[in-house]
Design a protein around this motif. Structure first.
Motif, short mmCIF file in Angstrom:
data_model
loop_
_atom_site.label_atom_id
_atom_site.label_comp_id
_atom_site.label_asym_id
_atom_site.label_seq_id
_atom_site.Cartn_x
_atom_site.Cartn_y
_atom_site.Cartn_z
N ILE A 246 5.51 4.72 -12.42
CA ILE A 246 4.47 4.29 -11.17
C ILE A 246 4.17 5.86 -11.18
CG2 ILE A 246 5.19 3.98 -8.85
CD1 ILE A 246 7.81 3.00 -9.19
N GLU A 247 4.09 6.99 -11.04
CA GLU A 247 3.44 8.26 -10.56
C GLU A 247 1.80 7.56 -11.73
OE1 GLU A 247 3.85 12.75 -10.06
OE2 GLU A 247 5.42 11.91 -10.94
N ASN A 248 2.07 7.37 -12.21
CA ASN A 248 0.70 8.08 -13.45
C ASN A 248 -0.02 5.96 -13.78
OD1 ASN A 248 1.48 10.04 -14.07
ND2 ASN A 248 2.54 9.87 -15.21
N SER A 249 0.85 5.77 -12.66
CA SER A 249 0.31 3.98 -13.13
C SER A 249 -1.16 3.61 -12.27
CB SER A 249 1.17 3.38 -12.06
OG SER A 249 0.66 1.54 -12.71
N GLU A 250 -1.84 3.21 -12.91
CA GLU A 250 -3.54 2.49 -12.12
C GLU A 250 -3.15 1.69 -11.71
OE1 GLU A 250 -7.91 0.62 -13.95
OE2 GLU A 250 -6.29 1.60 -15.26
N VAL A 251 -2.33 0.63 -11.37
CA VAL A 251 -2.04 -0.67 -10.92
C VAL A 251 -1.34 0.48 -9.01
CG1 VAL A 251 -0.43 -2.52 -10.17
CG2 VAL A 251 -1.38 -2.48 -12.24
N PHE A 252 -0.70 0.93 -8.94
CA PHE A 252 0.17 1.71 -8.35
C PHE A 252 -1.27 1.95 -7.64
CE2 PHE A 252 3.96 -0.65 -9.56
CZ PHE A 252 4.57 -0.78 -8.41
N TYR B 265 0.77 -0.53 0.26
CA TYR B 265 0.05 0.30 0.19
C TYR B 265 0.80 0.93 0.10
CZ TYR B 265 -3.82 -3.00 1.32
OH TYR B 265 -4.65 -4.46 0.82
N GLY B 266 1.67 1.26 -0.70
CA GLY B 266 2.56 2.52 -0.63
C GLY B 266 3.81 2.55 -0.53
N LYS C 184 -5.27 3.81 -2.41
CA LYS C 184 -6.40 4.28 -2.88
C LYS C 184 -6.80 2.98 -0.96
CE LYS C 184 -7.47 6.80 -6.88
NZ LYS C 184 -7.48 6.49 -8.05
N MET C 185 -6.54 1.71 -1.18
CA MET C 185 -6.66 0.85 -0.87
C MET C 185 -6.56 0.80 0.21
SD MET C 185 -7.25 -2.80 -2.93
CE MET C 185 -5.25 -2.67 -3.08
N GLY C 186 -5.06 0.60 1.11
CA GLY C 186 -4.68 1.23 2.24
C GLY C 186 -4.76 0.56 4.01
N GLY C 187 -5.68 -0.55 4.00
CA GLY C 187 -5.96 -0.65 5.20
C GLY C 187 -7.25 -0.45 5.33
N PRO C 188 -7.62 -0.38 6.67
CA PRO C 188 -9.69 -0.69 7.51
C PRO C 188 -9.75 1.15 6.96
CG PRO C 188 -7.73 -1.36 8.65
CD PRO C 188 -6.70 -1.68 8.27
N PHE C 189 -8.59 1.46 7.29
CA PHE C 189 -8.89 2.91 7.84
C PHE C 189 -9.41 3.45 6.22
CE2 PHE C 189 -6.69 2.80 11.77
CZ PHE C 189 -7.24 3.39 12.40
N LYS C 190 -9.56 2.40 5.59
CA LYS C 190 -10.18 3.66 4.14
C LYS C 190 -11.14 2.59 3.65
CE LYS C 190 -6.15 5.65 2.28
NZ LYS C 190 -5.11 5.25 1.41
N SER C 191 -12.13 1.92 4.45
CA SER C 191 -13.27 1.18 4.60
C SER C 191 -14.16 1.18 5.28
CB SER C 191 -12.89 -0.72 4.64
OG SER C 191 -13.76 -1.16 4.29
#
Length: 210
Positions: A130-136, A98-99, A141-148
């Motif tokens: 990487i900066e413009n990558s949809e994958v990364f 996640y980054g 944007k997911m980044g663990g439970p605090f984003k859910s």
């Protein structure tokens, strides 16, 4: 002989989970200073390779306490959960994908997680930005439970860090779904942590949490 302090990465199975405190003793006899326990999956991405999450949490917490008594750093429960609980610092996410991680494959591709290499998923050519990558950006944007939104009311959100994205994907086909096995496990760990906290503060045991 060469003054090294190795760490051990140890997989847990149905045949070994009840022996985790004994395994800690064995590693201590070898001079190991750090242990990481891994909850493995079977080939279908199911949890039948291990025992039910409540019993697994019980023995993993016992193993953590034994490691702490022996001065061994235990990663899965101790470093990732206990330390955050006592320091009152939320565990934002477990997965470095996640980054904080870029893996490089032998065939010249890059991605946030090496586990997806064999699936040819979530990877881009090594010459890509990487900066413009949809994958990364998807992983960021997911980044663990605090984003859910689903996780916001969970009592264990502060020590969770989220499940392994690869494990979630193999079970559900989606990166951002909830891993109910992991949710049960981490909430059980929280129960043992609260009890442990009471023991320390009531003077029943003497413990220093690093």
């Amino acid at each position: 002989r060469h003054d090294l302090t190795p760490g051990i990465s140890c997989n847990i199975t149905k045949k070994t989970y009840t022996f985790l405190p004994d395994i800690v003793d064995f590693f201590h006899s070898l001079g190991v200073k750090g242990i990481g326990f891994n909850i493995i999956l079977d080939a279908q991405g199911q949890d039948s390779a291990v025992v039910n999450p409540e019993r697994l949490a019980y023995f993993m917490f016992k193993a953590y306490r034994r490691a702490h008594e022996l001065g061994i750093a235990e990663d899965r429960v101790g470093e990732r959960r206990v330390a955050h609980f006592f320091k009152e610092i939320p565990r934002v996410y477990d997965c470095p994908g996640y980054g904080q991680q870029i893996y490089f494959s032998p065939d010249g591709k890059i991605g946030p997680c090496q586990a997806f290499h064999s699936m040819n998923q979530y990877q881009i050519p090594g010459t890509s930005s990487i900066e413009n990558s949809e994958v990364f950006n998807t992983w960021l944007k997911m980044g663990g439970p605090f984003k859910s939104d689903v996780c916001m009311d969970c009592p264990a959100i502060g020590i969770c860090g989220g499940a392994c994205p690869y494990a979630v994907y193999t079970k559900t086909g989606h990166l951002s779904h909830i891993d109910t096995y992991f949710c049960t496990w981490v909430n059980e760990i929280l129960k043992y942590l609260v009890s442990y906290y009471y023991e320390i503060n009531s003077g029943q045991i003497n413990a220093t949490i690093s």
